[in-house]
Design an enzyme around this catalytic site. Structure first.
Site, PDB file in Angstrom:
ATOM      1  N   ASP A  69       0.585  -1.367   0.227  1.00  0.00           N
ATOM      2  CA  ASP A  69      -0.273  -0.199   0.227  1.00  0.00           C
ATOM      3  C   ASP A  69       0.701   1.418   0.546  1.00  0.00           C
ATOM      4  OD1 ASP A  69       0.972  -0.579   2.793  1.00  0.00           O
ATOM      5  OD2 ASP A  69      -1.017  -1.081   2.795  1.00  0.00           O
ATOM      6  N   ASN A 138      -7.393  -2.826  14.368  1.00  0.00           N
ATOM      7  CA  ASN A 138      -8.762  -3.326  13.839  1.00  0.00           C
ATOM      8  C   ASN A 138      -8.826  -4.711  12.572  1.00  0.00           C
ATOM      9  OD1 ASN A 138      -8.022  -2.312  11.621  1.00  0.00           O
ATOM     10  ND2 ASN A 138      -9.317  -0.377  10.789  1.00  0.00           N
ATOM     11  N   HIS A 140      -7.400  -5.263  10.184  1.00  0.00           N
ATOM     12  CA  HIS A 140      -6.543  -4.817   8.185  1.00  0.00           C
ATOM     13  C   HIS A 140      -5.653  -5.135   8.712  1.00  0.00           C
ATOM     14  CE1 HIS A 140      -4.491  -0.932   9.358  1.00  0.00           C
ATOM     15  NE2 HIS A 140      -3.677  -1.749   9.174  1.00  0.00           N
ATOM     16  N   GLU A 145      -9.825  -2.362   5.046  1.00  0.00           N
ATOM     17  CA  GLU A 145     -10.469  -2.187   6.047  1.00  0.00           C
ATOM     18  C   GLU A 145     -11.438  -2.503   6.992  1.00  0.00           C
ATOM     19  OE1 GLU A 145      -8.557  -0.085   8.604  1.00  0.00           O
ATOM     20  OE2 GLU A 145      -8.260   1.367   7.748  1.00  0.00           O
TER      21      GLU A 145
HETATM   22  C1  F6R Z   1       1.705  -1.827   6.006  1.00  0.00           C
HETATM   23  C2  F6R Z   1       0.341  -2.217   6.112  1.00  0.00           C
HETATM   24  C3  F6R Z   1      -0.107  -2.350   7.223  1.00  0.00           C
HETATM   25  C4  F6R Z   1      -0.015  -2.776   8.869  1.00  0.00           C
HETATM   26  C5  F6R Z   1      -0.731  -3.124  10.022  1.00  0.00           C
HETATM   27  C6  F6R Z   1       0.332  -2.733  11.627  1.00  0.00           C
HETATM   28  O1  F6R Z   1       1.603  -2.052   4.777  1.00  0.00           O
HETATM   29  O2  F6R Z   1      -0.315  -2.160   4.810  1.00  0.00           O
HETATM   30  O3  F6R Z   1      -1.634  -2.559   7.087  1.00  0.00           O
HETATM   31  O4  F6R Z   1       0.489  -3.670   8.726  1.00  0.00           O
HETATM   32  O5  F6R Z   1      -1.410  -1.250  10.161  1.00  0.00           O
HETATM   33  O6  F6R Z   1       1.388  -1.873  11.517  1.00  0.00           O
HETATM   34  P1  F6R Z   1       1.885  -1.771  12.213  1.00  0.00           P
HETATM   35  O7  F6R Z   1       3.733  -2.861  12.061  1.00  0.00           O
HETATM   36  O8  F6R Z   1       2.732  -0.571  12.620  1.00  0.00           O
HETATM   37  O9  F6R Z   1       1.213  -1.741  13.512  1.00  0.00           O
END
Ligand code: F6R
Length: 237
Positions: A69, A138, A140, A145
């Protein structure tokens, strides 16, 4: 269906383990297509990979990468963009050619066209051999989401309030956090030959448990991974 659940003692062990899985993938198939993630969780693994590269244990010259992303509206020069993150945390420290590294273009004027371009790119390079994932509080994955349905292809998404709040730790103020992102769809994640999900910290324990043992529902996007044929989960306290 194979789920390999590995609990390690701390974040360092998680990082070493994840790096070893990724480098083993590259060593067994030098032209692997790696699906990569940003965020806090993989930072340690990327550091370990840079170290393994320096020690001559792995060669990325034939590897291609597809990131999950990118924020809409952030340029590659912006320190909060995921392109900037990937260059700094990984690509600049290993022998991968930049043209073999791919992220959505957050600066595209026509976001829908950019999503279509990225989906075509994934089609031409994929399927991904090994997809690395973190998980949001959450549930995702990528920026898929919670919602009423799973979205198969690359799309632009409105970030959930919880995600904006969680990610505001990287920005000076919460208002600076982009409200939209381009993310690969669930079809791309599920088509990956192998998935490696990593989660660190007690605040992730509940969502990991819910995603891996609870109902399979788009309200908990990561729950779809229960259907994946080759899933490895590495968690640390
Ligand atoms: C990042 C992504 C997100 C993260 C998720 C966890 O490219 O796609 O899904 O993997 O938000 O983020 P952290 O590791 O910062 O807790």
């Amino acid at each position: 269906m194979k789920m390999n659940f590995i609990k390690v003692k701390d974040y360092n062990a998680l990082s070493v383990h994840a790096a070893e899985i990724i480098c083993a993938q590259v060593n067994s198939k030098p032209n692997s297509v790696l699906g990569l993630a940003t965020g806090s969780t993989p930072i340690g693994a990327y550091e370990q990979i840079r170290e393994m590269y320096k020690r001559g244990e792995v060669d990325f010259s034939a590897v291609k990468t597809i990131n999950l992303d990118e924020y809409v509206g952030l340029s590659p020069e912006n320190a909060q963009s995921y392109r900037y993150f990937m260059n700094n945390q990984l690509f600049n420290g290993i022998n991968i050619a930049k043209e073999n590294t791919h992220l959505p273009d957050g600066m595209s004027n026509t976001v829908d066209d950019e999503c279509a371009r990225y989906e075509r790119l994934i089609d031409s390079l994929g399927p991904i051999d090994l997809q690395l994932l973190g998980i949001g509080n959450n549930g995702h994955i990528g920026f898929n989401e919670p919602g009423d349905f799973f979205i198969k292809e690359c799309h632009c998404t409105q970030l959930a309030a919880k995600t904006i709040e969680a990610n505001s730790r990287f920005f000076d103020t919460i208002d600076e956090v982009p409200k939209k992102a381009i993310t690969v769809g669930m079809g791309t994640v599920m088509a990956a030959k192998k998935v490696l999900l990593i989660a660190a910290g007690k605040e992730k324990a509940e969502i990991i448990n819910k995603a891996l043992t609870g109902k399979i529902t788009p309200q908990v996007p990561a729950s779809i991974l229960q259907f994946h044929a080759d899933l490895t989960v590495v968690v640390s306290p």
